[in-house]
Design an enzyme around this catalytic site. Sequence first.
Site, short mmCIF file in Angstrom:
data_model
loop_
_atom_site.label_atom_id
_atom_site.label_comp_id
_atom_site.label_asym_id
_atom_site.label_seq_id
_atom_site.Cartn_x
_atom_site.Cartn_y
_atom_site.Cartn_z
N GLU A 1 -14.82 -90.93 -22.77
CA GLU A 1 -15.00 -92.32 -22.33
C GLU A 1 -13.78 -92.83 -21.57
O GLU A 1 -13.91 -93.53 -20.57
CB GLU A 1 -15.28 -93.23 -23.54
CG GLU A 1 -16.68 -93.07 -24.10
CD GLU A 1 -17.77 -93.40 -23.09
OE1 GLU A 1 -17.52 -94.16 -22.14
OE2 GLU A 1 -18.89 -92.87 -23.23
N GLN B 1 -13.52 -95.51 -14.31
CA GLN B 1 -13.20 -95.41 -12.87
C GLN B 1 -13.41 -94.02 -12.29
O GLN B 1 -12.98 -93.74 -11.19
CB GLN B 1 -11.73 -95.81 -12.57
CG GLN B 1 -11.17 -96.95 -13.36
CD GLN B 1 -11.63 -98.29 -12.84
OE1 GLN B 1 -12.12 -98.38 -11.73
NE2 GLN B 1 -11.49 -99.31 -13.65
N THR B 2 -14.01 -93.09 -13.03
CA THR B 2 -14.17 -91.72 -12.53
C THR B 2 -15.58 -91.22 -12.83
O THR B 2 -16.10 -91.48 -13.91
CB THR B 2 -13.15 -90.78 -13.21
OG1 THR B 2 -11.86 -91.38 -13.12
CG2 THR B 2 -13.10 -89.42 -12.56
N TYR C 1 -15.94 -102.24 -24.80
CA TYR C 1 -16.85 -101.18 -24.37
C TYR C 1 -16.54 -99.86 -25.08
O TYR C 1 -17.42 -99.21 -25.65
CB TYR C 1 -16.78 -100.98 -22.84
CG TYR C 1 -17.43 -99.68 -22.45
CD1 TYR C 1 -18.82 -99.57 -22.43
CD2 TYR C 1 -16.67 -98.53 -22.21
CE1 TYR C 1 -19.43 -98.37 -22.16
CE2 TYR C 1 -17.27 -97.33 -21.94
CZ TYR C 1 -18.66 -97.25 -21.91
OH TYR C 1 -19.26 -96.05 -21.67
N ASP D 1 -21.19 -101.07 -19.82
CA ASP D 1 -20.34 -100.66 -18.70
C ASP D 1 -21.06 -101.04 -17.41
O ASP D 1 -22.09 -101.74 -17.44
CB ASP D 1 -20.05 -99.15 -18.77
CG ASP D 1 -21.31 -98.31 -18.61
OD1 ASP D 1 -22.42 -98.88 -18.57
OD2 ASP D 1 -21.20 -97.07 -18.53
N CYS E 1 -39.67 -103.67 -15.51
CA CYS E 1 -38.60 -104.11 -14.62
C CYS E 1 -39.03 -105.30 -13.75
O CYS E 1 -39.87 -105.16 -12.86
CB CYS E 1 -38.15 -102.95 -13.74
SG CYS E 1 -36.75 -103.39 -12.70
N THR F 1 -5.95 -100.07 -7.11
CA THR F 1 -6.99 -101.06 -7.40
C THR F 1 -6.80 -102.33 -6.58
O THR F 1 -7.73 -102.81 -5.95
CB THR F 1 -6.98 -101.42 -8.91
OG1 THR F 1 -6.96 -100.20 -9.64
CG2 THR F 1 -8.20 -102.22 -9.30
#
Length: 382
Positions: free
Chosen positions: A63, A68-69, A146, A164, A234, A328
Amino acid sequence: MIVTLIGSLLKSINTVSEFFLKKELDPKNLTDLQQSLLNWFAEYQRKLPWRVEYEPYEVWISEIMLQQTQVKTMLPYYRRWMEALPGIREVAEADEELLLKLWEGLGYYRRVRNIRKTAEMICNEYGGYFPEEVTKLLKLPGIGRYTAGAIASIGFNQPAPVLDGNVTRVLCRLKKILDPPQLSEVGKELWRLAEAWIPKGKARHFNQALMELGATVCLPSSPSCLLCPIQHHCLALDSENVNQIPVKVPSKAPKQRYRACAVIRFNQSLLFSKRPENILLEGLWEFPSIEGDSIKNLKEILEKHVEQVYGIMISLGNEFHQLDHRYTNFKTRVSFYQAEVDGLQVEMDETISWVKFSETEKIALPSPYRRFVDWYLKQIVE
Ligand code: SF4
């Protein structure tokens, strides 16, 4: 213009709660949504190494690496990490240089320092085992809401929500939320839904199913709605505005910075210095360098800086390589200048070191420097 837009978005908060209240799923539809997602996940989930044993240590590292990856990029890092550090005790006892080296290329190096601190706390305070409770997990360094939810639910099957970017996108589309998820009222509602929808005893698989759907089907642009197991629930698909949801808040353009680096060579070695504590990229090695808002006079300032800080007189030639790197909140244009010195001029300590060309692979470097070193060594061989 941006301020006005954000202002008007914030004003719309008052209408958000009312909007949500009208859209609760009835129990029959909720059960159908849960079961459809669980069935889909059982059949289509990607085979990932931490999904074999669901060891909390493995879930935690995966996690943190995935922040960011993308999975494809982080998998080789994950495998190398687990090979070197198969358990939490090994992390607590590992040398900082090793941790930084294993993390090199993933960026956001504060994460790896927090991993070390958390490993030490778990060994000292919990006998080497992760606690199951979100409240305890939240007290560990680098573990926010998270990650605590992910460890509790995926590692221990506790009914803790996760939210997330992927889950946010799926929920916003399912409920056709027309306000940006960054608004605090929207965020609160998304967390509430993520918790309320967890089926009893199935948190591990349900949370992963939501995350997996966002990562592989409900993509940011052009989602594969025809393959979606919950398309019949949905609301965004129903009204054909899937690509406009989640609604984005305009982001500020990143600030441009400039960095000048002295590539100081002696025989077959390059001079590196270690970045000091409490700054970005702390503990990584770099070329002696300085950064400014403008490129003007940066080279001359760098020559003086090297003399004052390292006690070495250098004269830098023309810029011989340049590259751009995005962080960032800002971007940097990095310029490299060559200098040759007599190696005996330089006094070594733990923050400055000659590194042989053949050993540059062993030290942890920030991405732009690693890219430069790869390029530089290739030029020398050629
Ligand atoms: S139908 Fe499309 S937009 Fe809706 S949740 Fe599924 S993939 Fe996402």
